[in-house]
Design a protein around this motif. Structure first.
Motif, PDB file in Angstrom:
ATOM      1  N   TRP A 393     -21.107  -2.621  12.056  1.00  0.00           N
ATOM      2  CA  TRP A 393     -21.687  -3.355  10.923  1.00  0.00           C
ATOM      3  C   TRP A 393     -21.041  -2.915   9.611  1.00  0.00           C
ATOM      4  O   TRP A 393     -20.696  -3.740   8.774  1.00  0.00           O
ATOM      5  CB  TRP A 393     -23.188  -3.117  10.880  1.00  0.00           C
ATOM      6  CG  TRP A 393     -23.810  -3.550   9.592  1.00  0.00           C
ATOM      7  CD1 TRP A 393     -23.953  -4.817   9.135  1.00  0.00           C
ATOM      8  CD2 TRP A 393     -24.322  -2.699   8.560  1.00  0.00           C
ATOM      9  NE1 TRP A 393     -24.554  -4.826   7.882  1.00  0.00           N
ATOM     10  CE2 TRP A 393     -24.791  -3.530   7.511  1.00  0.00           C
ATOM     11  CE3 TRP A 393     -24.458  -1.321   8.422  1.00  0.00           C
ATOM     12  CZ2 TRP A 393     -25.353  -3.017   6.357  1.00  0.00           C
ATOM     13  CZ3 TRP A 393     -25.027  -0.817   7.260  1.00  0.00           C
ATOM     14  CH2 TRP A 393     -25.471  -1.656   6.250  1.00  0.00           C
ATOM     15  N   ARG A 397     -19.040  -5.719   7.408  1.00  0.00           N
ATOM     16  CA  ARG A 397     -19.800  -6.357   6.343  1.00  0.00           C
ATOM     17  C   ARG A 397     -18.923  -6.624   5.122  1.00  0.00           C
ATOM     18  O   ARG A 397     -18.143  -5.762   4.705  1.00  0.00           O
ATOM     19  CB  ARG A 397     -21.001  -5.491   5.948  1.00  0.00           C
ATOM     20  CG  ARG A 397     -20.679  -4.431   4.946  1.00  0.00           C
ATOM     21  CD  ARG A 397     -21.728  -3.355   4.833  1.00  0.00           C
ATOM     22  NE  ARG A 397     -21.649  -2.682   3.548  1.00  0.00           N
ATOM     23  CZ  ARG A 397     -20.630  -1.956   3.124  1.00  0.00           C
ATOM     24  NH1 ARG A 397     -19.564  -1.811   3.891  1.00  0.00           N
ATOM     25  NH2 ARG A 397     -20.648  -1.385   1.936  1.00  0.00           N
ATOM     26  N   SER A 401     -22.689  -7.979   0.698  1.00  0.00           N
ATOM     27  CA  SER A 401     -23.387  -8.848   1.632  1.00  0.00           C
ATOM     28  C   SER A 401     -23.865  -8.040   2.831  1.00  0.00           C
ATOM     29  O   SER A 401     -23.284  -7.004   3.158  1.00  0.00           O
ATOM     30  CB  SER A 401     -22.471  -9.979   2.099  1.00  0.00           C
ATOM     31  OG  SER A 401     -23.083 -10.721   3.152  1.00  0.00           O
ATOM     32  N   GLY A 403     -23.701  -9.089   5.882  1.00  0.00           N
ATOM     33  CA  GLY A 403     -22.723  -9.267   6.943  1.00  0.00           C
ATOM     34  C   GLY A 403     -23.298  -9.791   8.233  1.00  0.00           C
ATOM     35  O   GLY A 403     -22.731  -9.564   9.305  1.00  0.00           O
TER      36      GLY A 403
END
Length: 455
Positions: A393, A397, A401, A403
């Protein structure tokens, strides 16, 4: 648009919808999964850790002399630590101390360890119940989030339900679909693809264990566990109805009176000791006689004797050994020593036996060291998957944001996901509640996007 193209778009939309839910669910429960996995891995080795940190209290040198009587050992403990006798735990093996649980005059609960051969009081520790030590008590409370009380129990129940959905959706996302790399083994690469493979490949080997651990932990939960208990009892496959016979029962539940009770018995009331004609005859049976009685009944070593709680209370002998087939609970009249209730695993309904077996495996007891090692590897895999998910993640991302995977353009197939979500929500009500909140948020965000573009 051709039927092939339409079908491909539908599959893509379904994949994106599942991926989006998997992403959000994982992000929310990730810290709890790490906490559960780490504390669960430690608790698997509860006895070994307790022996390592408290061995000077728990272990003694075996002797050829006879052990002192239970009443004599209890008297030695009470002389060193005055108070009220709560329970007596005979030595489980020749090299083990006897444990005498005492409620002190100040209300403090202590576990006093006594050498069974010479009566030497080895010392005491705060009574941590079935955890066996203050250290393991802390680990257990963290594992169940009981530190937070009512809310903690609900959070863990919700996390367990989401863990099942994460495992199922993870298998769907992992499915090869013609891909041959990063399926059975991670690719020899670096960066985000490596973390993706570590997450996916570890997950496919661990998914079954995650579902098993979640489902066998849920019987302890406050909401789901109660509904499951009531359903099994009503169906006659949990605790057999009418097992108490003609004996009156108290308002005290077995789970409240004992430091550990079989899950299926926790909400059953304790029986009452019967009245004696003459008040002068109401003399409780001695501890020595009760120990002799239950050992004569063949109770498995490692048992404990809980003392009666008041004039109408009962003696309770209970044992929960590694081999769950020897699990047993015996209630005895405190005046006559008569057996009022004697339950072992065979007395339970099919669901009751399955729940007890699942809990035993969940705690790493049933198959010895192999059970501990296999579940330890599963816990380590859960940590690896959680860490790899967080790394993926973070690398994926966009700046500023979250993501999350994009919403699919075609909402027809994701409605199928909604049907599945409803079914999952009915089975896991707290998960269903969080799904409703998440779904409402999604709809609100989707509705807001056109207005922002128009502005």
């Amino acid at each position: 648009m051709s039927s092939t193209t339409s079908r491909g778009a539908s599959v893509s939309a379904l994949y994106r919808a599942v991926w989006r839910w998997h992403f959000y669910a994982g992000l929310i429960v990730l810290p709890f999964m790490i906490l559960i996995a780490v504390t669960g891995a430690l608790y698997l080795f509860k006895d070994e850790i307790n022996d390592a940190f408290y061995g000077d209290l728990r272990k003694v040198a075996p002797a050829v002399t006879d052990r002192l009587s239970p009443s004599g050992l209890s008297a030695r403990a009470l002389a060193a630590y005055p108070g009220k006798l709560k329970s007596y735990h005979p030595p489980a093996a020749p090299d083990r101390a006897a444990t005498v649980k005492i409620v002190g005059e100040d209300g403090e609960k202590n576990a006093v360890y006594v050498d069974p051969y010479n009566g030497t009081v080895l010392g005491s520790a705060w009574d941590a119940g079935f955890a066996g030590s203050p250290l393991m008590w802390t680990v257990r409370k963290l594992h169940s989030l009981e530190y937070i009380g009512w809310w903690g129990n609900r959070v863990i129940e919700c996390v367990a339900g989401w863990a099942v959905l994460l495992a199922v959706t993870g298998v769907y996302l992992w499915w090869p679909r013609g891909r041959k790399v990063g399926v059975a083994l991670p690719r020899r690469t670096s960066g985000r693809p490596l973390w993706r493979d570590l997450h996916a490949v570890t997950g496919i080997y661990t998914a079954g264990f995650i579902v098993f651990l979640a489902m066998t932990g849920l019987p302890w939960s406050g909401f789901w566990g109660k509904q499951f208990y009531d359903l099994s009892y009503a169906a006659g496959i949990g605790m057999p109805d009418g097992y108490w016979g003609s004996y009156p029962t108290s308002t005290v539940l077995t789970g409240e009176a004992l430091e550990r009770a079989p899950w299926i018995l926790e909400r059953q009331p304790l029986p009452l000791s019967g009245p004696v004609a003459e008040a002068a005859e109401r003399v409780p049976a001695g501890l020595d006689a009760i120990v002799e009685k239950v050992e004569g009944l063949g109770i498995h070593p490692g048992y404990s004797i809980a003392m009666p709680g008041g004039p109408e209370g009962v003696f309770t002998a209970s044992v929960y050994p590694d081999d769950i087939t020897y699990e047993r609970v015996i209630h005895l009249d405190q005046y006559t020593g008569e057996v009022l209730f004697d339950m072992d695993l065979a007395d339970l309904g099919a669901l009751g036996r399955a729940a007890e077996w699942g809990i035993s495996v969940h705690m790493g007891q049933e198959f010895g060291l192999a059970n501990q090692i296999v579940l330890l590897l599963a816990c380590l895999a859960m940590v690896l998957m959680s860490v790899s998910a967080a790394v993926m993640w973070w690398k994926r991302r966009p700046a500023g944001s979250l993501g999350a995977p994009a919403l699919p353009a075609d909402w027809r197939i994701p409605r199928t996901v909604l049907v599945i979500a409803i079914a999952a929500g009915l089975f896991f009500p707290l998960v269903g509640l969080t799904l409703l909140v998440a779904g409402a948020t999604e709809l609100a965000l989707a509705a807001a996007r056109p207005r922002r573009r128009a502005a």
